[in-house]
Motif scaffolding. Structure first.
Motif, PDB file in Angstrom:
ATOM      1  N   ASP A 125      43.105  38.899  44.175  1.00  0.00           N
ATOM      2  CA  ASP A 125      43.633  40.026  43.406  1.00  0.00           C
ATOM      3  C   ASP A 125      42.507  40.807  42.748  1.00  0.00           C
ATOM      4  O   ASP A 125      42.541  42.034  42.681  1.00  0.00           O
ATOM      5  N   GLN A 177      33.398  43.559  34.798  1.00  0.00           N
ATOM      6  CA  GLN A 177      34.676  43.757  35.475  1.00  0.00           C
ATOM      7  C   GLN A 177      35.205  42.433  36.023  1.00  0.00           C
ATOM      8  O   GLN A 177      36.383  42.124  35.899  1.00  0.00           O
ATOM      9  N   LEU A 206      41.646  37.317  32.531  1.00  0.00           N
ATOM     10  CA  LEU A 206      43.080  37.600  32.557  1.00  0.00           C
ATOM     11  C   LEU A 206      43.817  36.646  33.484  1.00  0.00           C
ATOM     12  O   LEU A 206      45.030  36.703  33.620  1.00  0.00           O
ATOM     13  N   GLY A 207      43.060  35.796  34.181  1.00  0.00           N
ATOM     14  CA  GLY A 207      43.686  34.820  35.064  1.00  0.00           C
ATOM     15  C   GLY A 207      43.968  35.346  36.464  1.00  0.00           C
ATOM     16  O   GLY A 207      44.718  34.739  37.217  1.00  0.00           O
ATOM     17  N   LEU A 208      43.366  36.485  36.831  1.00  0.00           N
ATOM     18  CA  LEU A 208      43.577  37.020  38.177  1.00  0.00           C
ATOM     19  C   LEU A 208      42.897  36.114  39.208  1.00  0.00           C
ATOM     20  O   LEU A 208      41.821  35.570  38.960  1.00  0.00           O
ATOM     21  N   THR A 209      43.527  35.974  40.364  1.00  0.00           N
ATOM     22  CA  THR A 209      42.894  35.200  41.438  1.00  0.00           C
ATOM     23  C   THR A 209      41.744  36.021  42.021  1.00  0.00           C
ATOM     24  O   THR A 209      41.680  37.236  41.840  1.00  0.00           O
ATOM     25  N   ARG A 233      40.932  42.964  45.342  1.00  0.00           N
ATOM     26  CA  ARG A 233      41.826  43.999  45.830  1.00  0.00           C
ATOM     27  C   ARG A 233      42.063  45.101  44.795  1.00  0.00           C
ATOM     28  O   ARG A 233      42.039  46.280  45.119  1.00  0.00           O
ATOM     29  N   TYR A 234      42.307  44.701  43.552  1.00  0.00           N
ATOM     30  CA  TYR A 234      42.722  45.690  42.560  1.00  0.00           C
ATOM     31  C   TYR A 234      41.580  46.212  41.696  1.00  0.00           C
ATOM     32  O   TYR A 234      41.643  47.320  41.196  1.00  0.00           O
ATOM     33  N   VAL A 235      40.563  45.358  41.500  1.00  0.00           N
ATOM     34  CA  VAL A 235      39.528  45.740  40.533  1.00  0.00           C
ATOM     35  C   VAL A 235      38.197  46.081  41.213  1.00  0.00           C
ATOM     36  O   VAL A 235      37.669  47.177  41.041  1.00  0.00           O
ATOM     37  N   PRO A 258      38.248  48.745  44.826  1.00  0.00           N
ATOM     38  CA  PRO A 258      38.453  50.170  44.557  1.00  0.00           C
ATOM     39  C   PRO A 258      37.238  50.816  43.890  1.00  0.00           C
ATOM     40  O   PRO A 258      36.871  51.942  44.209  1.00  0.00           O
ATOM     41  N   ALA A 297      36.282  40.308  33.041  1.00  0.00           N
ATOM     42  CA  ALA A 297      37.555  40.736  32.479  1.00  0.00           C
ATOM     43  C   ALA A 297      38.700  40.267  33.365  1.00  0.00           C
ATOM     44  O   ALA A 297      39.709  39.743  32.883  1.00  0.00           O
ATOM     45  N   ALA A 298      38.521  40.429  34.698  1.00  0.00           N
ATOM     46  CA  ALA A 298      39.572  40.019  35.627  1.00  0.00           C
ATOM     47  C   ALA A 298      39.776  38.514  35.553  1.00  0.00           C
ATOM     48  O   ALA A 298      40.905  38.023  35.525  1.00  0.00           O
ATOM     49  N   GLU A 299      38.655  37.770  35.482  1.00  0.00           N
ATOM     50  CA  GLU A 299      38.769  36.311  35.405  1.00  0.00           C
ATOM     51  C   GLU A 299      39.465  35.888  34.122  1.00  0.00           C
ATOM     52  O   GLU A 299      40.318  35.005  34.122  1.00  0.00           O
TER      53      GLU A 299
END
Lengths: 248, 488
Positions: free
Chosen positions: B401, B388, B395-398, B404-406, B409, B391-393
């Motif tokens: 983020d 997870q 996609l370039g998510l900070t 908070r989003y991945v 939750p 995948a977030a990294e």
């Protein structure tokens, strides 16, 4: 954009005492599809993950569009990463969001796209991978093949210049491999630059511009698919290809 | 080696924190302006433990509760003579002297015997009443315990921290002395044969005997120094001006034999209380208790989760300092009892900033819960698959983020049952705030018990109420768990 999208020079990677990658060199040109093959434990996945710095190389450089990723700060790295899409063996969809939200999250948060625009793009991409009717489903309700197609669409939603595939079909039931490969073939046809770590020799044969054979942390041979599969030069490659053909 | 250094640094951080707080807490008081302060404020603040009839107890009149008793009348007289308003705060007997030492109140009154030990930490007024000591026994034991001599080797109960406790230990040969916080608990212990006799002041014993035919009283037979038996008012050390002013009132009280009058009116109030001892008659008490228990639990849940998330994120920070702080905090909070933390926030920090009891209780319970929630959340974050993050990294998510989003939750979904457990224990554990006088369910329970002389019934009612609260919460948590499951 330079002609060489990715350029790897003298890349090596150690985990503790274990050297996984040894002096890797290679270039990926715009629009090329590179398939990386080799026995398990060869370092293929680690190599791929070094390309977008999910693994930090121990030494050497990884240039993307002329910028050495190993020497950029966190902010720059994020900027460069969003230009490279990645698809994982285990899909790694976000299970806490719907398919649509999986596709919209990064465009909205990273690209500051509006909600409406992100949704439009997402629906368009879902249609492209044949899953427009699954927009409101949660990932857990999808089959493996469907999940992987969503994962590809999610990466595409960031409009990347390169797509990295880390054994995208290895975790799938055999009957689902085809639908994922089909999507990847389409992508290749449209001119996407791709680096694919795979065991699907058929795919490599028909789609790749170049096949790189890896073993023991080295790239031992780079050649066209025809040469690689018909007449490999390296002994290890010969042995590997032979075993695969036997198995078929 | 590095681990050792880290551990040492942590220990040092902890001690420095402790020493700083300790230094603040032990700051000596300045010159004596005690009387001036009371007059300027126009209020005389007293603390008492209203579970000791006829000295002080609560009376339930028309659904409203008031603290009354001989001591209250004495305090009223003192306040009137000073020309100020009387403000009554209630608290555990154990906490009374701490409350005046830390400036939570101007004086403590509650049948307190001015013993030499106590004189070392507080100042006392002159003695305003001498009641004498006695023992309560079960009426059926009248023949067994004819006099105090028969108590040799018996099990004797007394309120912790009281003169009776010390006397029973020293003067009754071979006796096992059992201490409890509340005289109501002790009476119940006596009636259920956990103890054979209960050392208690004579007026209190008389009150119990009058209201409960199964109890009898025997004189203590102690020969005591006058100082040790009388009741006096306690003040913070160095409050000479206030003590002198109060002594003037006490001289009058003695001259006019006012305590006789006060005791008589206290007796009347006690009859009012025991006319109707049905639990329904006291439902407002329980309702108020439930209200406060829920209020404290809600606030502590909210801030506990907030603190927990922050601490958990600090644990994953790249900054060593943040990580160290979060680890030290968690270890420290988990390594000390909640009860001590509640007292520390109220009395300890109260030396610097005066925080009301309710807020202190909420702060302490929130801080405590935060440490536990942090560990639960940390476990939750660790339980989210590494893929997870990747995948977030990719996609370039900070980092923010991504959390908070991945990650969060999913973490919350995984830890929901453990978190629910924490919330449920919060409802129960928050009961500890009653020791600083927060009127939660346990506090109200004790009052009802003191008022009605009924030992077990109020406990049963409180038990049912606690169960209802936790039961409803469990249902609510299950409902949300089901909802989350549905969402993938």
């Amino acid at each position: 954009m330079q002609d060489n999208v990715i350029e790897v020079n003298h890349l090596s990677k150690k985990f503790g005492e274990n050297t996984i990658l040894k002096d890797i060199n290679g270039t990926v040109k715009s629009g090329q599809v590179i398939c990386v093959i080799g026995p398990s434990g060869a370092g293929k996945s680690t190599f791929l993950r070094c390309l977008n710095l999910l693994e930090k190389p121990t030494s050497g450089e990884v240039k993307f569009d002329g910028t050495d990723l190993t020497h950029v700060d966190g902010k720059q790295l994020l900027d460069l990463r969003e230009r490279m899409g990645m698809v994982f063996q285990s899909f790694n969809l976000f299970p806490n969001m719907t398919v649509l939200r999986n596709l919209m999250l990064a465009p909205i948060r990273v690209k500051q796209m509006s909600e409406a625009e992100a949704k439009k793009t997402a629906i368009h991409l879902l249609a492209r991978v044949g899953l427009q009717d699954k927009a409101d489903a949660y990932p857990s309700s999808l089959s493996g093949g469907q999940q992987q197609r969503v994962a590809i669409a999610r990466a595409l939603a960031m409009n990347p210049e390169v797509m990295l595939f880390d054994e995208p079909t290895s975790a799938l039931d055999p009957e689902m491999v085809g639908e994922v490969l089909e999507v990847m073939k389409e992508l290749a046809k449209e001119g996407m630059t791709m680096v694919v770590v795979t065991h699907e020799m058929g795919f490599a044969k028909s789609v790749a511009n170049q096949v790189w054979f890896m073993a023991d942390g080295y790239i031992l041979e780079k050649s066209t698919p025809d040469e690689m599969f018909e007449n490999p030069q390296n002994d290890r490659a010969k042995d590997f290809i032979g075993k695969i053909i036997e198995a078929k | 080696m590095e681990k050792k250094v880290k551990a040492i640094i942590q220990v040092i951080i902890m001690f420095v924190t402790l020493l700083t707080v300790g230094a603040i807490a032990s700051q000596a008081s300045a010159a004596d302006n005690s009387l001036q302060k009371v007059k300027q404020r126009g209020e005389l603040i007293m603390v008492t433990s209203p579970d000791y009839p006829p000295y002080e107890f609560q009376v339930n009149k028309g659904g409203k509760s008031r603290i009354v008793g001989m001591d209250i009348d004495v305090a009223k007289k003192v306040a009137k003579d000073l020309g100020v308003k009387l403000v009554i705060k209630s608290m555990n007997f154990d906490s009374l002297l701490v409350a005046i030492q830390t400036g939570k109140a101007d004086m403590a009154i509650g049948g307190i015997n001015p013993t030499n030990e106590r004189r070392q930490s507080v100042d006392f007024s002159d003695i305003y009443y001498s009641g004498g000591q006695s023992f309560l026994i079960n009426a059926k034991d009248v023949n067994k315990f004819k006099s105090v001599k028969n108590l040799r080797g018996a099990k004797i109960g007394a309120q912790t921290g009281t003169l009776q406790y010390g006397l029973a230990k020293k003067r009754i040969p071979g006796a096992t002395v059992k201490g409890m916080d509340k005289s109501t608990d002790l009476v119940l212990a006596l009636k259920t044969n956990k103890i054979d006799a209960l050392g208690i002041e004579k007026p209190s014993a008389e009150a119990y005997v009058k209201n409960d035919p199964t109890l009898k009283m025997i004189p203590s037979g102690y020969h005591l120094n006058k100082n040790d038996v009388g009741a006096a008012i306690a003040f913070k050390k160095g409050s000479n001006s206030l003590v002198n002013a109060v002594n003037k009132s006490i001289v009058q009280i003695k001259k006019q034999h006012l305590t006789d009058k006060y005791l008589a009116s206290a007796g009347k109030y006690m009859k009012v209380n025991t006319v109707n001892t049905s639990m329904f008659h006291y439902w407002t008490y329980f309702a108020k208790g439930v209200e406060y228990t829920i209020l404290i639990s809600l606030v502590a849940t909210f801030f506990g989760v907030l603190i927990g998330v922050i601490l958990a994120l600090m644990r994953f920070s790249k900054q060593k300092l943040f990580r160290g702080l979060a680890i030290s905090y968690t270890e420290f909070i988990r390594g000390t009892p909640l009860m001590v933390q509640v007292m520390f926030v109220y009395f300890g920090i109260g030396v610097v900033i005066n925080i009301p009891a309710l807020i202190s209780g909420m702060i302490a319970v929130s801080l405590n819960s935060g440490a536990y929630v942090a560990e639960i959340i940390r476990g939750g974050i660790n339980s989210v698959e590494k893929g997870q993050t990747e995948a977030a990294e990719s996609l370039g998510l900070t980092k923010g983020d991504m959390m908070r989003y991945v990650i969060l939750p999913q973490a919350f979904k995984n830890i929901w049952p453990a978190l629910g457990n924490e919330f449920i224990s919060l409802i129960k554990e928050s009961s500890i705030v009653s020791i600083i006088g927060v009127t939660d369910l346990i506090y109200q329970l004790n009052i009802v018990r003191a008022d009605t002389y009924r030992g077990v019934m109020p406990i049963f009612v409180a038990m049912v109420l606690y169960f209802l609260m936790t039961f409803l919460l469990t249902r609510l948590l299950n409902y949300y768990e089901g909802k989350m499951k549905h969402a993938g």
